[in-house]
Design a protein around this motif. Structure first.
Motif, PDB file in Angstrom:
ATOM      1  N   SER A  76      37.576  45.224  41.638  1.00  8.22           N
ATOM      2  CA  SER A  76      37.103  43.870  41.889  1.00  8.22           C
ATOM      3  C   SER A  76      35.609  43.906  42.186  1.00  8.22           C
ATOM      4  O   SER A  76      35.106  44.874  42.776  1.00  8.22           O
ATOM      5  CB  SER A  76      37.829  43.257  43.087  1.00  8.22           C
ATOM      6  OG  SER A  76      39.212  43.186  42.871  1.00  8.22           O
TER       7      SER A  76
ATOM      8  N   ALA B  17      32.949  41.215  43.879  1.00  7.03           N
ATOM      9  CA  ALA B  17      32.710  39.920  44.505  1.00  7.03           C
ATOM     10  C   ALA B  17      31.210  39.628  44.500  1.00  7.03           C
ATOM     11  O   ALA B  17      30.408  40.459  44.953  1.00  7.03           O
ATOM     12  CB  ALA B  17      33.244  39.916  45.929  1.00  7.03           C
TER      13      ALA B  17
ATOM     14  N   SER C  81      27.925  31.643  42.991  1.00  7.61           N
ATOM     15  CA  SER C  81      28.807  31.238  41.904  1.00  7.61           C
ATOM     16  C   SER C  81      28.497  32.027  40.641  1.00  7.61           C
ATOM     17  O   SER C  81      27.339  32.194  40.268  1.00  7.61           O
ATOM     18  CB  SER C  81      28.626  29.742  41.625  1.00  7.61           C
ATOM     19  OG  SER C  81      29.332  29.379  40.461  1.00  7.61           O
TER      20      SER C  81
ATOM     21  N   ASP D  79      37.218  35.315  37.702  1.00 11.65           N
ATOM     22  CA  ASP D  79      37.773  34.167  38.407  1.00 11.65           C
ATOM     23  C   ASP D  79      36.590  33.404  38.991  1.00 11.65           C
ATOM     24  O   ASP D  79      36.056  33.787  40.040  1.00 11.65           O
ATOM     25  CB  ASP D  79      38.741  34.633  39.495  1.00 11.65           C
ATOM     26  CG  ASP D  79      39.456  33.474  40.170  1.00 11.65           C
ATOM     27  OD1 ASP D  79      38.908  32.351  40.195  1.00 11.65           O
ATOM     28  OD2 ASP D  79      40.567  33.694  40.684  1.00 11.65           O
ATOM     29  N   ASN D  80      36.180  32.360  38.326  1.00 20.82           N
ATOM     30  CA  ASN D  80      34.996  31.624  38.770  1.00 20.82           C
ATOM     31  C   ASN D  80      35.203  30.990  40.146  1.00 20.82           C
ATOM     32  O   ASN D  80      34.258  30.876  40.929  1.00 20.82           O
ATOM     33  CB  ASN D  80      34.627  30.553  37.748  1.00 20.82           C
ATOM     34  CG  ASN D  80      34.100  31.138  36.459  1.00 20.82           C
ATOM     35  OD1 ASN D  80      33.577  32.251  36.434  1.00 20.82           O
ATOM     36  ND2 ASN D  80      34.251  30.406  35.372  1.00 20.82           N
ATOM     37  N   ALA D  81      36.416  30.588  40.443  1.00 19.28           N
ATOM     38  CA  ALA D  81      36.686  29.956  41.738  1.00 19.28           C
ATOM     39  C   ALA D  81      36.491  30.927  42.892  1.00 19.28           C
ATOM     40  O   ALA D  81      36.134  30.527  43.999  1.00 19.28           O
ATOM     41  CB  ALA D  81      38.098  29.394  41.758  1.00 19.28           C
ATOM     42  N   LYS D  82      36.723  32.214  42.632  1.00 20.02           N
ATOM     43  CA  LYS D  82      36.574  33.231  43.678  1.00 20.02           C
ATOM     44  C   LYS D  82      35.274  34.005  43.537  1.00 20.02           C
ATOM     45  O   LYS D  82      35.036  34.944  44.299  1.00 20.02           O
ATOM     46  CB  LYS D  82      37.760  34.202  43.643  1.00 20.02           C
ATOM     47  CG  LYS D  82      39.096  33.555  43.976  1.00 20.02           C
ATOM     48  CD  LYS D  82      40.215  34.593  43.989  1.00 20.02           C
ATOM     49  CE  LYS D  82      41.534  33.951  44.384  1.00 20.02           C
ATOM     50  NZ  LYS D  82      42.656  34.936  44.395  1.00 20.02           N
ATOM     51  N   ASN D  83      34.464  33.654  42.555  1.00 19.39           N
ATOM     52  CA  ASN D  83      33.210  34.380  42.306  1.00 19.39           C
ATOM     53  C   ASN D  83      33.464  35.877  42.154  1.00 19.39           C
ATOM     54  O   ASN D  83      32.693  36.703  42.686  1.00 19.39           O
ATOM     55  CB  ASN D  83      32.196  34.114  43.432  1.00 19.39           C
ATOM     56  CG  ASN D  83      31.818  32.660  43.527  1.00 19.39           C
ATOM     57  OD1 ASN D  83      31.843  31.937  42.532  1.00 19.39           O
ATOM     58  ND2 ASN D  83      31.491  32.207  44.723  1.00 19.39           N
ATOM     59  N   THR D  84      34.495  36.222  41.450  1.00 22.85           N
ATOM     60  CA  THR D  84      34.932  37.605  41.355  1.00 22.85           C
ATOM     61  C   THR D  84      35.217  37.983  39.911  1.00 22.85           C
ATOM     62  O   THR D  84      35.776  37.193  39.150  1.00 22.85           O
ATOM     63  CB  THR D  84      36.183  37.844  42.218  1.00 22.85           C
ATOM     64  OG1 THR D  84      35.879  37.541  43.583  1.00 22.85           O
ATOM     65  CG2 THR D  84      36.647  39.292  42.131  1.00 22.85           C
TER      66      THR D  84
ATOM     67  N   TYR E 116      36.971  41.157  37.590  1.00 23.04           N
ATOM     68  CA  TYR E 116      37.951  42.236  37.717  1.00 23.04           C
ATOM     69  C   TYR E 116      37.883  43.165  36.512  1.00 23.04           C
ATOM     70  O   TYR E 116      37.497  42.767  35.423  1.00 23.04           O
ATOM     71  CB  TYR E 116      39.363  41.658  37.816  1.00 23.04           C
ATOM     72  CG  TYR E 116      39.561  40.692  38.948  1.00 23.04           C
ATOM     73  CD1 TYR E 116      39.506  39.317  38.740  1.00 23.04           C
ATOM     74  CD2 TYR E 116      39.801  41.147  40.246  1.00 23.04           C
ATOM     75  CE1 TYR E 116      39.680  38.423  39.782  1.00 23.04           C
ATOM     76  CE2 TYR E 116      39.983  40.253  41.291  1.00 23.04           C
ATOM     77  CZ  TYR E 116      39.912  38.895  41.044  1.00 23.04           C
ATOM     78  OH  TYR E 116      40.083  38.011  42.084  1.00 23.04           O
TER      79      TYR E 116
END
Length: 118
Positions: free
Chosen positions: A21, A23, A27, A72-77, A79
């Motif tokens: 991951s 992070a 954004s 995952d744009n919502a989690k700014n992450t 993978y």
């Protein structure tokens, strides 16, 4: 400025799986490209996979069919799912962000060690 923090590395047996991951501190929705690179001892850093803001992805030939990059744009992450790991995948894996209109600003995470035992 973008700070990147990787996690998920470790020791795994050949044939196993890991998920890395990355992070980001802001954004990632508009970041031009997010990617994963790796560097093995005595070798140059190489691209593993990347994911453009428009949805296009690229993979190194050596990992095609085994690794999957996602964001995952919502989690700014971002993978990196790594399956069917091989000893030659052993390396320090780095997250990278190329921000700006054409990705002219380059940011790196601190790296996470992945070790695959035979």
């Amino acid at each position: 400025q973008v700070q990147l923090v990787e996690s998920g590395g470790g020791l795994v047996q050949a044939g196993g799986s890991l998920r890395l991951s990355c992070a980001a501190s802001k954004s990632i929705f508009s970041i031009y490209v997010m990617g994963w690179y790796r560097q093995a001892p005595g070798k140059q850093r190489e691209l593993v996979a990347d994911y453009y803001t428009g949805g296009a992805t690229n993979y190194a030939d050596s990992v095609k069919g085994r690794f999957t990059v996602s964001r995952d744009n919502a989690k700014n992450t971002v993978y990196l799912q790594m399956n069917s790991l091989k000893p030659e995948d052993t390396a320090v894996y780095y997250c990278n962000a190329k921000d700006g209109f054409r990705g002219e600003y380059d940011y790196w995470g601190q790296g996470t060690q992945v070790t695959v035992s035979s």
